[in-house]
Design a protein around this motif. Structure first.
Motif, short mmCIF file in Angstrom:
data_model
loop_
_atom_site.label_atom_id
_atom_site.label_comp_id
_atom_site.label_asym_id
_atom_site.label_seq_id
_atom_site.Cartn_x
_atom_site.Cartn_y
_atom_site.Cartn_z
N ALA A 41 15.37 6.97 -3.41
CA ALA A 41 14.74 7.56 -3.67
C ALA A 41 13.29 7.71 -4.24
N ALA A 42 13.18 5.94 -4.75
CA ALA A 42 11.58 5.70 -5.13
C ALA A 42 10.41 5.44 -4.50
N VAL A 43 11.15 4.91 -2.87
CA VAL A 43 10.32 5.08 -1.46
C VAL A 43 10.12 6.39 -0.66
N LEU A 44 10.99 7.22 -1.37
CA LEU A 44 10.30 7.94 -0.91
C LEU A 44 9.91 9.58 -1.76
N GLY A 45 8.99 8.98 -2.43
CA GLY A 45 8.49 9.25 -3.84
C GLY A 45 9.35 10.57 -4.30
N ASP B 140 1.08 -1.44 0.07
CA ASP B 140 0.02 0.25 -0.22
C ASP B 140 0.78 0.95 -0.13
N LEU B 141 2.02 0.76 -0.40
CA LEU B 141 3.19 2.22 -0.43
C LEU B 141 3.22 3.05 -1.52
N ALA B 142 3.15 4.39 -1.49
CA ALA B 142 2.11 5.39 -2.91
C ALA B 142 3.64 4.62 -4.05
N VAL B 143 4.66 4.11 -3.70
CA VAL B 143 5.29 3.32 -4.34
C VAL B 143 4.61 2.89 -5.58
N ALA B 144 3.95 1.82 -5.32
CA ALA B 144 3.02 0.24 -5.33
C ALA B 144 2.36 1.54 -5.71
N ARG B 145 1.43 2.41 -5.39
CA ARG B 145 0.43 2.99 -5.85
C ARG B 145 0.76 3.50 -7.08
N ARG B 146 1.93 3.88 -6.90
CA ARG B 146 1.78 4.60 -8.72
C ARG B 146 2.55 4.03 -9.66
N GLN B 147 2.64 2.90 -9.21
CA GLN B 147 3.53 1.58 -9.99
C GLN B 147 1.92 1.05 -10.43
N GLY B 148 1.70 0.57 -10.09
CA GLY B 148 0.13 -0.80 -9.96
C GLY B 148 0.27 -2.13 -10.55
N ALA B 149 -0.16 -1.98 -11.35
CA ALA B 149 -0.01 -4.05 -11.53
C ALA B 149 1.20 -4.29 -12.25
N ARG B 150 2.07 -3.01 -12.36
CA ARG B 150 3.46 -3.28 -13.13
C ARG B 150 4.40 -3.31 -11.33
N TRP B 151 3.88 -3.12 -10.53
CA TRP B 151 4.53 -3.53 -9.69
C TRP B 151 4.34 -4.78 -8.66
N ASP B 152 3.22 -5.27 -8.77
CA ASP B 152 2.45 -6.11 -7.87
C ASP B 152 3.07 -8.02 -8.86
#
Ligand SMILES: [Zn+2]
Ligand SMILES: [Zn+2]
Length: 785
Positions: free
Chosen positions: A635-639, A597-609
């Motif tokens: 850098a990605a974790v912090l957006g 439910d991280l911001a980076v996960a939400r930004r990448q959506g299906a690609r993250w999964d």
């Protein structure tokens, strides 16, 4: 009683050979003037090895003359060696300058040998020439090619040695009567200045549209008008074409950025004076010295706010690359314009900078509205150099125009001449012989076909200019690097494969003059090398880049590293830092407080999964200990950045965001895996994530991350020091271009009473790698003898 006459000095005649940067720098006129001052007779000339002198006169006068050869040498000269032999006095009158001899060295050293003369680097317009440029009574008033023995083009116009006009791109400009008089007058500042010229006999400036049609009779004023109107003007410089536009104009700088297809990387800015630089940025003594240095690099400076520079120049950047004019043309433009201009390399995206006129019109036609050009050809492409002031030193980030091909003197001899081919990105090559290492100008990314061509051209050119016929060829271990393939295809040379990070560490040791360390003297010769960078071919099938090596210049042992993590998607993970965030967090659990439910996960959506599933699978993928990838993940974790458009971007932006006022950090675990120290990168990323989730300010989290990593490096080094007794630490690799990390790491190491070496003569990034490869090859050669 003896009279004073009876005590008169006996007559002495000496033969002198001088080697170093002594041609094309006004050395013969200087010798001539000095000989006259001491009342000596004889002559001075050039040959392929340097300057040769015969001088005769009273003993004391000859001694004074010999002392002055080193002590009073002209500004662009570097005297490396002076050999003196006694000759039989021969009498004669006057002191003459004799013609160059291209057949090989003669005089004191006797038999012919290889060329040892050195071509100097290009140098910024001197004060005397500048005064002429703006003096309406001078015949070179506003003449954009004014130069003298103390300044002007050198390396970029030299086609061959000895350095004489027919061997330069000035060959097509015969001297007019007045210039010839200056050229032949030993008392003149332009005596034997090879690029000397004037409006009657020298190159001419033109301004044309992209179709090559003239845009006016006064090129400089026309260019100024166009720049004021917000146009992009291509300007032919010393080592290639630049693209210029008004740095204050949002629309002009944004247009330049989109036409160049350069999305984020900062542009450099040129200002007229040091005071103008101070208006844009904080300029301390070290930065001021670097700005006015005759090499005229781009100096990375902390910006003032507001500085009046358009956002598109260096988006989101706390620092600005600033340089002062270094050609007469720049001076004319900037003085008339009186505003800062963007002056960025004339290329599209990552292509090499354009340096021939046809190529510039062809490649820059879609970017520039006008071309400010001239008819003096550029023989060697040379990008602007970049330095970063740090602890009173102008540390090179890119060592090119103004520096190359100035040799780096090493403390030990290379037993056989070495060619070192460098890495794949930021490529440079290095030719080493005797105690000299000649590091090339910045060549660039060898994946580009044109860059690869200039790679082979640079090797051939430098090898000819310095008469170095290599017997050994050093290369990276990566089999797919174009530089490695080139090295292995060269026949008749002994190939020496050098591990990437070992080359970095050796470069740092030799940069500091401790390249004597080749293992022969036992444990005391070793250093703890910390090599942090993006990517390097490891010895164990993994991608290295966060390495602790126990090293001499000849050899190394890996004694620690950042914990390895997978690189999901391989090369794609380099372009997409969010993949590294997923990789670093792979052990973390899902669900509430989990990582999906991280911001980076939400930004990448299906690609993250998808990537998470890939990481959970047993599919094989490359694993890495790269420090660059650790910065990417954070850098990605912090957006700060999910994807990058140039190498090192995520790390650079993370440093920019950090609040340097904070000194606390996170605890980082260091495990001992059978004697190998392993730094817990994943634990560090989770600490960053937890802090970030608590709502801590990003600038503080970024600072704590830097501090934690610096402390972890220092603790690892201290542990290695405790185990081995080695207390010398060398920091290298592109990640240490990060000033915040570098400062904190050095402070922590010094706090532990370890001796720390950092770079000051060659870049810590891959631009310095060829130098390190050469040093390793030389040390191995010595060890075998
Ligand atoms: Zn000058
Ligand atoms: Zn002339």
């Amino acid at each position: 009683m003896d009279t004073l006459e009876g005590l008169a000095d006996p007559i002495r005649r000496v033969g002198v050979r001088i080697e170093g940067v002594v041609q094309g720098v006004g050395f013969r006129p200087f010798v001539h003037a000095s000989a006259q001052r001491f009342g000596l007779t004889g002559h001075v000339g050039n040959d392929t090895a340097g300057v040769v002198i015969e001088a005769e006169g009273p003993c004391e006068a000859v001694a004074g003359f010999l002392t002055s050869l080193r002590a009073d040498a002209p500004p662009l000269a570097t005297v490396e060696q002076v050999d003196v032999v006694e000759l039989v006095p021969a009498g004669g009158r006057g002191f003459r300058i004799v013609d160059s001899d291209t057949s090989g060295p003669r005089g004191p050293r006797g038999p012919r040998g290889p060329r040892r003369t050195l071509v100097s680097a290009d140098s910024a317009t001197c004060e005397a020439c500048l005064a002429e440029l703006f003096d309406p009574r001078d015949r070179r008033y506003r003449y954009p090619f004014v130069n003298c023995t103390d300044c002007g083009p050198r390396y970029t116009i030299v086609r061959d040695v000895p350095y004489d006009r027919p061997n330069t791109t000035m060959a097509g400009f015969p001297l007019c009567g007045e210039c010839a008089r200056e050229y032949h007058d030993p008392a003149d500042r332009r005596f034997h200045a090879q690029p000397v010229c004037c409006p009657d006999c020298g190159p001419r400036l033109r301004i044309v549209d992209p179709a090559g049609r003239s845009l006016g009779a006064d090129p400089v004023s026309r260019a100024v008008e166009l720049l004021r109107a917000g146009d992009v003007v291509a300007v032919k410089g010393l080592g290639g074409y630049h693209l210029a536009t008004d740095a204050r104009s949002d629309s002009a700088t944004a247009a330049l950025r989109s036409r160049k297809h350069r999305e984020d990387k900062a542009f450099a800015v040129m200002v007229a004076t040091l005071d103008d630089a101070r208006r844009l940025c904080a300029v301390d003594d070290c930065a001021a010295r670097a700005l006015v240095d005759r090499r005229r690099p781009i100096v990375l400076l902390d910006r003032r706010h507001p500085d009046g520079v358009a956002d598109a120049v260096a988006p989101g950047n706390r620092r600005l690359g600033v340089m002062l004019p270094y050609t007469p043309l720049h001076h004319l433009l900037l003085r008339e314009l009186a505003v800062p201009i963007v002056l960025t390399s004339g290329n599209v995206s990552d292509e090499p900078i354009a340096y021939t006129d046809d190529d510039a019109l062809a490649r820059l036609g879609g970017i520039a509205d006008a071309f400010l050009v001239h008819d003096r050809p550029i023989h060697v492409r040379a990008d602007d150099s970049v330095v970063s002031p740090w602890r009173g030193d102008a540390v090179p980030v890119r060592r090119s125009r103004g520096y190359a091909p100035e040799p780096i003197t090493c403390s030990r001899e290379f037993p056989r001449p070495v060619l070192a081919c460098g890495a794949e990105l930021k490529n440079t090559v290095c030719l080493a012989s005797g105690r000299r290492a000649v590091l090339s100008h910045h060549i660039g990314d060898l994946k580009n076909a044109e860059t690869l061509r200039s790679f082979t051209e640079a090797i051939e050119h430098l090898s000819r200019l310095f008469d170095i016929e290599p017997a050994v060829v050093a290369h990276d271990l990566h089999p797919d690097y174009a530089s490695t393939r080139y090295a292995l295809e060269r026949t008749g040379l002994d190939p020496v494969g050098v591990q990437h990070h070992h080359a970095h560490v050796a470069a740092c040791l030799a940069d500091n003059g401790v390249d004597g360390a080749d293992g022969v003297g036992g444990a005391d010769d070793r250093a703890i090398g910390v090599a942090f960078d993006g990517t390097g071919y490891g010895l164990d099938g993994t991608v290295w880049g966060g390495e602790f090596l126990l090293a001499t210049c000849a050899d190394f042992e890996r004694v620690g590293h950042l914990a390895t993590v997978p690189m999901p998607g391989g090369e794609a993970a380099v372009r997409e830092p969010w993949r590294m965030a997923a990789a670093y967090l792979r052990g973390a659990t899902d669900g509430v407080d989990g990582v999906d439910d991280l911001a980076v996960a939400r930004r990448q959506g299906a690609r993250w999964d998808q990537v998470r599933r890939l990481l959970d699978s047993r599919l094989s993928m490359p694993v890495t200990s790269s420090a660059g990838r650790l910065f990417d993940a954070v850098a990605a974790v912090l957006g700060v950045r999910d994807t990058v458009t140039y190498e090192g971007q995520a790390a650079i932006e993370l440093e920019q965001r950090a609040d340097v006022g904070h000194s606390d950090g996170y605890e980082v675990g260091i495990a001992d895996d059978g004697g190998m120290l392993v730094v817990d990168g994943p634990g560090l990323v989770r600490a960053v994530l937890d802090d970030h989730r608590r709502g801590t300010d990003l600038a503080l989290v970024a600072a704590r991350f830097h501090n934690a990593l610096a402390a972890a490096v220092a603790r690892t080094c201290r542990e290695i020091a405790d185990r081995t007794g080695v207390r010398l630490v060398a920091l290298s690799g592109g990640v240490f271009a990060n000033r915040f990390l570098l400062t904190r790491t050095v402070e922590a190491l010094e706090g532990d009473n370890l001796t720390v070496l950092t770079h000051s003569r060659v870049p810590c990034n891959d631009g310095g790698l060829s130098f390190g490869q050469a040093v390793v090859a030389g040390a191995r050669d010595r060890a075998m003898r």
